[in-house]
Structure formats: C-alpha cells, structure tokens
Motif scaffolding. Structure first.
Motif, short mmCIF file in Angstrom:
data_model
loop_
_atom_site.label_atom_id
_atom_site.label_comp_id
_atom_site.label_asym_id
_atom_site.label_seq_id
_atom_site.Cartn_x
_atom_site.Cartn_y
_atom_site.Cartn_z
N GLN B 16 -55.54 -53.26 36.45
CA GLN B 16 -54.29 -53.92 37.70
C GLN B 16 -56.23 -54.32 38.65
O GLN B 16 -57.16 -53.72 39.18
CB GLN B 16 -53.56 -52.61 38.03
N PHE B 123 -44.05 -36.73 43.05
CA PHE B 123 -43.35 -38.09 42.11
C PHE B 123 -43.19 -38.94 42.52
O PHE B 123 -43.28 -39.31 43.68
CB PHE B 123 -42.03 -37.41 42.08
N TYR B 125 -42.08 -42.44 41.16
CA TYR B 125 -41.47 -43.90 40.05
C TYR B 125 -42.31 -44.68 39.99
O TYR B 125 -42.05 -44.96 38.78
CB TYR B 125 -40.10 -43.85 41.65
N ASP B 126 -42.74 -45.32 41.32
CA ASP B 126 -43.42 -46.38 40.15
C ASP B 126 -44.15 -46.23 39.25
O ASP B 126 -44.73 -47.55 38.88
CB ASP B 126 -44.13 -47.42 41.87
N GLU B 129 -42.35 -45.88 36.50
CA GLU B 129 -41.20 -47.50 36.07
C GLU B 129 -42.07 -48.79 35.39
O GLU B 129 -42.01 -49.37 34.54
CB GLU B 129 -40.87 -48.03 37.45
N ASP B 167 -38.02 -34.33 38.27
CA ASP B 167 -36.86 -35.54 38.66
C ASP B 167 -37.02 -36.12 37.76
O ASP B 167 -38.07 -36.24 36.74
CB ASP B 167 -38.38 -36.56 39.60
N SER B 168 -35.91 -36.51 37.26
CA SER B 168 -35.26 -37.10 35.79
C SER B 168 -34.83 -38.76 36.67
O SER B 168 -34.38 -38.67 37.83
CB SER B 168 -34.13 -36.39 35.29
N PHE B 169 -34.85 -39.84 35.76
CA PHE B 169 -34.61 -41.07 36.09
C PHE B 169 -34.33 -41.59 34.38
O PHE B 169 -34.86 -41.40 33.85
CB PHE B 169 -34.67 -42.14 37.53
N ASP B 170 -33.34 -42.48 34.91
CA ASP B 170 -33.16 -43.77 33.20
C ASP B 170 -34.26 -44.77 33.73
O ASP B 170 -33.84 -45.61 34.80
CB ASP B 170 -31.33 -43.93 32.66
#
Lengths: 309, 209
Positions: B16, B123, B125-126, B129, B167-170
């Motif tokens: 990065q 948490f 997200y990025d 992801e 935290d849950s996500f698809d």
C-alpha cells in the motif's frame, strides 16, 4: 406463518441498495425511478431532480416519525429512497442529542452516542423492510487519497459508514464516463462496491427513459439474491446427502472408497466433504495416513489427521 | 510456487502506497514462515478455538483457552451465529499458471463461506473489504457469498475477555475478481523472484506434491 426448512433457500424480499456519486449526476432522479416511490428529501435537493414523484421534505426526525405513524403513512409506497443517507444520519444524530443531551456533549456524539446512532439507523431500515418496502439509500461521494491512488467512497460520517455498508446488499458508484452516466456495482481499487448479481456496469438511460430504471434493477437484484440463496440451498442438500454417506462408512475401506468421488466434486463441495470425511474418520478411530493419502485400519500406526487433497 | 492467502494479504498490505507500519523485513519473515504471534493474534486464536470446538474448553461459568477466559455471556452470541452442520478450517488450493495458492476457510456450509475475525480496536469495514483474502477464498472455493463476522473483544489486559460487539456483513463474487487475484499474484511472484525468495516457495510446492 411460513416454515422454511433448514435445507431450503430463504428469499430476500426487500434488498437494500446504496448508490453514491457526485452531486448533480442524477442520483435523486434515480431515487424517483423505484416502484411506487417515496423520496425522503433530507438533503433539500429534490427540486433539482427529474421525473419527480411523492416527496417527504425532512427538516427534523419528527417529520419522519410523524409521517410513518400518521394515517396511511407509508402504505401507498413500495419503495423508500433516502436522499441522502449521510444527511439522514445527521438528522437522526440531532434527534438523539435532543432526546438525550449527554450523548452529544458540545453537539458531537459521544462514543456511546455513536452506538445509539448505529443501532437506531439499523432498526429503522429493518423496520422499513419489515413493512415490505424496498430501500434505496443515496449518498454523495467522497474521495480519499491513498498515495497516488484516489479511492471514492460514499460520504457518510464516522462509524455510520461501516453500518451502512453492512446493511446494503448492493453498492453502486455512479460516475461520468465521457458524456455517459455509468452505474457500476463492481468493487475496484478506485471505488467500493457490492455486486451480488455480477452485473456489468450500466450505462444509465437518458432521464426521460429512466422512469422505472431502479424499479427494474431492484427486481433484478431481488431475483439475484434469490438465485444465490437457492444455489446455496442446493449445495446444502448435496452436503447433507454426503454426510449420510460418510456417517454410514464405518471402516477404512469404506472411507477410502469415497475418496475418488470426492476428488471429482466442484470446488465448493470438495474441501468441505473432504474435511467432513477426515473429521468423521478421526471420531470413528480410523486414522488417515498422510504419506499413503488413505485411511488405514486402526491397528496401523498413522496420524489421525490430515487432508485428502 | 506454493503461496498462502495470508502471505499474499501481507504482501498487499505492505505494498500500500502510504503504509509505514510494516517493514520489508517483517514481510520477508512472513514469506519465510517466521511468525511471532502478537497478544492480539493469541487472543484471536484462543477465541477461534473456542468458537470451533467449545466443549473441550468448557469451565465453570464459561470457557478457558490458553491464557484467556471467556465467560458464558461473552460466548453465547458468537456461538449462536454458527451453523454446526458446517465444517471448520476447510483447506483448498487453486493453480494459477505454475503457482499454487492455498487457502483455509474458517467455516463452510453449503455454498456459504464464513470468516471469523477478532479485533481489540474498532470496526473498519474498508479494512476487511479491501483484503485479498476473501477474494482468493471466492476464487478458490467458489462460494456464492462470504460473510465476515468481526468480533470486537477486550481482554482488559488480564486475559478475562469481554465481547464489545459483533459486526457481520456479506461480500460477493464479482466478474473481475479472478483477474484481481491473478494480478496481485503476478506482482507477488515478481517481487519474491527479485528478492531471491522464489526457491523457498518452489520447494514448498515440490514438498506438497
């Protein structure tokens, strides 16, 4: 009441879409193109949109609760467009601080206040879905620099960003490509996305021909999520059939007889059926010989763990 | 070469443009298989073991694994998330040209793959992801959906672990996913070849054959 069997698919009746992009690119117009649309205008920009339909102008959260609780309320509407979700969260934040000032010292949410905001937003969108509404969240874009790379994300403040991204089934970025408006749900190294349907980027139709664009897309999205659920249910049924065969295999020879067939299974099944067989054999006291890549009779000296592959 | 998805993710993070927390020496140690677990990794590992097979770790009022204690209230919700008909730690491999990429899925049931992560921070997200791990998982296992469960933990510095939230996500396959994986792998192969680490990874491939 409906009972869904453990091995059946569970349909997603009301997907949540999130669309983000530059101001003026036509996001609110897309918001009016859902089926029987109500656009909740938190951003006070609906007057610029084309193909305008019913609009709830929101100054405070009380406008939303009053509307939802009044008379027919949301009944006539099949879809709710939240324009913009960032401003919606601002309005919700103001309401939380108004109700409980200690959650917002100096007008900014405390850590506990952020938790309340996330819960409240999640509960609200769940309520809309439970009322049978499709939900379209609209957001402006925000550009972050990562070295020389631009990464475009929805403009949503703080911890709420993660909450919105968790809730959204589909996330699409709307941008200009030459003279064309493009809506792309694919994640790339330049923007975030979610694309359960595997769609190629859409060239958006001219405004006059886009009056049902999102209604159509929501239907296709619903169908795509249904297909995913059905595909998973099919694999579950295959898995359960294998489980029965495996648990009926009580000798090393019977376990070995399954290996050639397992090796031919598709990538989603092969690793789990392989693991299931190895775990079952271990629990049944049938060791796996890694060097022979075969199960051996319990009396032989071998390690009771390993992979078939 | 034989390469794990965790090694590829380390390479991606190190590459990065703005990152300054991972040294090249640390990346090379990861490629060589030298790994000194941090307290956060040990906590995550203990939590993962209890999640997978709670019974051996059961003690009065909760669970104990290594230096960590998880009370019943902390584990109730995480344990309830998991469909016990599925399998844990399923391994698979996919060949990309001459190279093999190996992956281990935390949990598979039907065409649904789940990954369990722990954090003692907040948490982000990025962070998940953007990871190449789920992309390679999708490319290798071909699930219809990947669900991340992020368990936010606090061990209070004394090994008594509290659950702060889940935290849950698809995440889903997308058309260019295989190409994204192949491109990252190609950059990694060029890098290890330049640094003279390719022999080690070729040997691993030969040993596994």
């Amino acid at each position: 009441m409906r009972i869904i069997k453990a091995t059946d698919s569970i349909p997603v009746d009301h997907p949540v879409f999130l669309i983000f992009g530059q101001p003026g690119i036509g996001k609110s117009t897309l918001g009016y193109s859902t089926r029987d649309a109500l656009l909740m205008d938190f951003d006070k920009g609906a007057h610029r949109a084309a193909n305008r339909r019913d609009t709830l102008v929101v100054d405070t959260w009380a406008d939303v609760t009053e509307f939802m609780n009044a008379g027919v309320g949301l009944d006539p509407y099949a879809s709710i467009s939240v324009d913009t979700v960032g401003r919606c969260l601002d309005v919700m934040t103001a309401d939380i601080i108004r109700e409980t000032p200690k959650l917002g010292p100096n007008g900014n949410l405390s850590q506990q206040g952020w938790g309340v905001l996330k819960n409240r937003f999640r509960t609200w969108t769940a309520t809309l879905r439970s009322l049978g509404k499709d939900v379209l969240l609209i957001a402006h874009d925000k550009e972050d620099k990562d070295g020389d790379t631009r990464v475009v994300r929805p403009d949503i403040v703080g911890g709420s960003y993660g909450e919105v991204m968790k809730i959204a089934d589909f996330v699409g970025y709307c941008y200009m490509s030459g003279r064309d408006r493009v809506l792309d749900f694919n994640p790339t190294d330049r923007w975030v996305g979610k694309n359960p349907a595997g769609w190629a980027p859409f060239k958006l139709p001219p405004v006059g021909k886009a009056q049902a664009f999102m209604a159509d897309l929501l239907d296709k999205g619903r169908a795509a999520l249904g297909t995913i659920s059905e595909a998973s249910a099919t694999v579950v049924q295959q898995t359960e059939a294998w489980r029965e065969r495996i648990t009926n295999s009580t000798t090393a020879a019977q376990c070995n007889a399954l290996i050639p067939e397992i090796k031919k299974l598709p990538p989603i099944l092969q690793p789990q059926i392989s693991k299931m067989l190895v775990d079952w054999a271990a629990s049944a006291g049938i060791p796996f010989d890694k060097s022979k890549k075969a199960f051996v009779a319990p009396a032989e000296d071998a390690e009771p763990v390993g992979s078939l592959l | 070469m034989r390469i794990s998805t965790t090694t590829l993710e380390s390479f991606r993070l190190w590459s990065q443009p703005d990152q300054d927390w991972m040294t090249e020496e640390s990346l090379i140690d990861t490629i060589r298989g030298k790994f000194v677990p941090t307290p956060a990794v040990l906590l995550g590992s203990a939590f993962g073991q209890v999640l997978e097979t709670p019974e051996p770790f059961k003690v009065d009022g909760g669970y104990r694994c290594g230096d960590y204690t998880f009370d019943d209230a902390t584990m109730a919700e995480p344990l309830a998330l998991i469909d016990r008909r599925g399998v844990f730690e399923a391994k698979a491999m996919r060949r990309y040209g001459d190279d093999d990429v190996v992956a281990k899925a935390d949990h598979l049931y039907g065409a649904h793959l789940s990954e369990f992560k722990t954090t003692t921070g907040y948490f982000d997200y990025d962070k998940y992801e953007a990871s190449c791990q789920w992309r390679f998982m999708v490319d290798i296992f071909e699930p219809v959906k990947v669900t991340y469960h992020i368990f936010r933990l606090n061990d209070h510095g004394n090994g008594v672990v509290e659950l702060r939230g889940i935290d849950s996500f698809d995440l889903y396959p997308y058309p260019a996913l295989h190409q994204d994986c192949a491109e990252l792998l190609s950059r990694f192969v060029s890098y290890v070849t330049l640094r003279g680490l390719d022999g080690l990874l070729r040997q691993r491939q030969a040993d596994a054959a």
